[in-house]
Design an enzyme around this catalytic site. Structure first.
Site, PDB file in Angstrom:
ATOM      1  CG  HIS A 101      -0.323   0.055   2.544  1.00  0.00           C
ATOM      2  ND1 HIS A 101      -0.040  -1.096   3.236  1.00  0.00           N
ATOM      3  CD2 HIS A 101       0.088   1.068   3.337  1.00  0.00           C
ATOM      4  CE1 HIS A 101       0.516  -0.788   4.402  1.00  0.00           C
ATOM      5  NE2 HIS A 101       0.610   0.527   4.491  1.00  0.00           N
ATOM      6  CG  HIS A 119       3.907   4.522   5.457  1.00  0.00           C
ATOM      7  ND1 HIS A 119       3.041   5.087   6.353  1.00  0.00           N
ATOM      8  CD2 HIS A 119       3.419   3.282   5.214  1.00  0.00           C
ATOM      9  CE1 HIS A 119       2.076   4.221   6.649  1.00  0.00           C
ATOM     10  NE2 HIS A 119       2.278   3.129   5.966  1.00  0.00           N
ATOM     11  CD  GLU A 140       3.427  -0.534   7.173  1.00  0.00           C
ATOM     12  OE1 GLU A 140       2.845   0.237   6.388  1.00  0.00           O
ATOM     13  OE2 GLU A 140       2.851  -1.094   8.122  1.00  0.00           O
TER      14      GLU A 140
HETATM   15 CO    CO Z   1       1.173   1.334   6.316  1.00  0.00          CO
END
Ligand code: CO
Length: 134
Positions: free
Chosen positions: A7, A79, A130
């Site tokens: 994502h 992020h 991440e």
């Molecule tokens: Co995230």
């Protein structure tokens, strides 16, 4: 080592407005608002055919994205999340390369119930990364 883009997370100052932009303007499928008190955010998931967008809004005091919104009042990309097969071996490899893992370096349970880690943006071209064990 990294696999799919899981994502892209976008911090937003107005979650209802951002959800409407994606649902009504861009014609995307959006989830209901999901409070994540452990992470200090409320999330809306935008489902795309090949990945997800997560709209993040601060929840409670001391939200980790409040400072970002203070610096970026109209919101912005916060992020990106890449999938890895084994988060511990990924972490150990990155630390050997000199990359900094945020927090205590131990994976935490992320928004999808899977172990995640964050990597210091200064080591990755100004992008907070991440890693999520898929
Ligand atoms: Co995230």
């Amino acid at each position: 080592m990294i696999g799919k883009l899981n994502h892209v997370a976008i911090a937003v100052p107005d979650l209802d407005a951002a959800t409407a932009t994606y649902r009504d303007g861009l014609g995307a499928k959006v989830s209901p608002q999901q409070p994540e008190p452990d992470h200090g955010v409320t999330v809306v998931f935008v489902e795309l055919p090949n990945t997800k967008i997560e709209l993040l809004h601060p929840l409670g005091d001391g939200s980790p994205i409040q400072g970002f919104l203070d610096k970026n009042p109209s919101g912005g990309i916060h992020h990106v999340c890449y999938e890895v097969e084994d988060i511990y071996s990924a972490r150990d490899h990155l630390k050997e390369q000199g990359a900094r893992v945020l927090g205590d370096g131990e994976p935490k349970t992320g928004a999808h119930g899977k172990p995640v880690l964050f990597l210091h943006p200064k080591d990755f071209n100004g992008t907070l990364i991440e890693l999520e064990q898929a």
